[in-house]
Design a protein around this motif. Structure first.
Motif, PDB file in Angstrom:
ATOM      1  N   LEU A 173      45.646  75.058  26.437  1.00  0.00           N
ATOM      2  CA  LEU A 173      45.514  74.033  25.402  1.00  0.00           C
ATOM      3  C   LEU A 173      44.196  74.094  24.627  1.00  0.00           C
ATOM      4  O   LEU A 173      44.061  73.432  23.599  1.00  0.00           O
ATOM      5  N   TYR A 174      43.243  74.854  25.125  1.00  0.00           N
ATOM      6  CA  TYR A 174      41.900  74.828  24.540  1.00  0.00           C
ATOM      7  C   TYR A 174      41.463  76.219  24.107  1.00  0.00           C
ATOM      8  O   TYR A 174      41.798  77.211  24.753  1.00  0.00           O
ATOM      9  N   PRO A 175      40.688  76.282  23.026  1.00  0.00           N
ATOM     10  CA  PRO A 175      40.212  77.581  22.529  1.00  0.00           C
ATOM     11  C   PRO A 175      38.990  78.066  23.317  1.00  0.00           C
ATOM     12  O   PRO A 175      37.903  78.249  22.769  1.00  0.00           O
ATOM     13  N   MET A 176      39.170  78.219  24.612  1.00  0.00           N
ATOM     14  CA  MET A 176      38.096  78.697  25.485  1.00  0.00           C
ATOM     15  C   MET A 176      38.718  79.450  26.637  1.00  0.00           C
ATOM     16  O   MET A 176      39.938  79.415  26.838  1.00  0.00           O
ATOM     17  N   SER A 177      37.890  80.101  27.405  1.00  0.00           N
ATOM     18  CA  SER A 177      38.388  80.908  28.518  1.00  0.00           C
ATOM     19  C   SER A 177      38.918  80.028  29.651  1.00  0.00           C
ATOM     20  O   SER A 177      38.569  78.848  29.763  1.00  0.00           O
ATOM     21  N   PHE A 178      39.728  80.651  30.487  1.00  0.00           N
ATOM     22  CA  PHE A 178      40.235  79.991  31.687  1.00  0.00           C
ATOM     23  C   PHE A 178      39.060  79.521  32.541  1.00  0.00           C
ATOM     24  O   PHE A 178      39.057  78.392  33.056  1.00  0.00           O
ATOM     25  N   ALA A 179      38.035  80.375  32.688  1.00  0.00           N
ATOM     26  CA  ALA A 179      36.856  80.034  33.495  1.00  0.00           C
ATOM     27  C   ALA A 179      36.134  78.806  32.951  1.00  0.00           C
ATOM     28  O   ALA A 179      35.658  77.962  33.722  1.00  0.00           O
ATOM     29  N   ALA A 180      36.060  78.686  31.626  1.00  0.00           N
ATOM     30  CA  ALA A 180      35.400  77.522  31.024  1.00  0.00           C
ATOM     31  C   ALA A 180      36.176  76.243  31.339  1.00  0.00           C
ATOM     32  O   ALA A 180      35.573  75.206  31.661  1.00  0.00           O
ATOM     33  N   VAL A 181      37.501  76.307  31.274  1.00  0.00           N
ATOM     34  CA  VAL A 181      38.314  75.139  31.614  1.00  0.00           C
ATOM     35  C   VAL A 181      38.155  74.807  33.091  1.00  0.00           C
ATOM     36  O   VAL A 181      38.034  73.633  33.460  1.00  0.00           O
TER      37      VAL A 181
END
Length: 109
Positions: A40-48
Motif C-alpha cells: 500500500l505504500y511507496p516504500m520498501s517492505f523493510a521500511a514498512v
C-alpha cells in the motif's frame, strides 16, 4: 510492558508519523499482513516493517504469525488508555486552576 510516561512518549512518537497513523487506522479495522501493508505504500517492505515495529513497541499493535505471514492487529484499548490517562491528568490541572480562581474571586468579594 512499557508503563507511565515512557509509554506515553512511545505512543505519541508512533503517532507523530503519517504512515504509522495510516497503518494503525487500517489494522484497527481489520488485521492485515505486513506484506499486504507493504503493497500500500511507496516504500520498501523493510521500511514498512520498521513502521510496524515502532507501533508494536508502543503497544498499539500486536503481530500474530500465520504460516509464513505476520498479521498485524490494532489494539484500540491501548490507545484509549494512554489518551484517557493524559486527558485525566490535564483535567485535574484545569480543575485545580479553576478552583484556585474561584477561591481568589471569593476572597475579593
Amino acid at each position: 510492558m512499557v508503563v507511565g510516561e515512557e509509554r506515553e512518549d512511545r505512543v505519541f512518537h508512533a503517532l507523530a508519523d503519517a504512515t504509522r497513523r495510516d497503518i494503525l487506522s487500517r489494522v484497527f479495522r481489520s488485521g492485515m499482513s505486513v506484506s499486504a501493508l507493504a503493497r500500500l505504500y511507496p516504500m520498501s517492505f523493510a521500511a514498512v516493517q520498521k513502521h510496524v515495529a515502532v507501533l508494536e513497541q508502543a503497544g498499539l499493535v500486536t503481530k500474530e504469525r500465520r504460516g509464513r505471514e505476520q498479521i498485524v492487529h490494532g489494539d484500540p484499548d491501548a490507545l484509549r488508555g494512554v489518551i484517557g490517562g493524559l486527558m485525566n491528568s490535564y483535567e485535574r490541572i484545569w480543575r485545580d486552576r479553576a478552583g484556585r480562581i474561584t477561591a481568589i474571586l471569593e476572597e475579593e468579594s
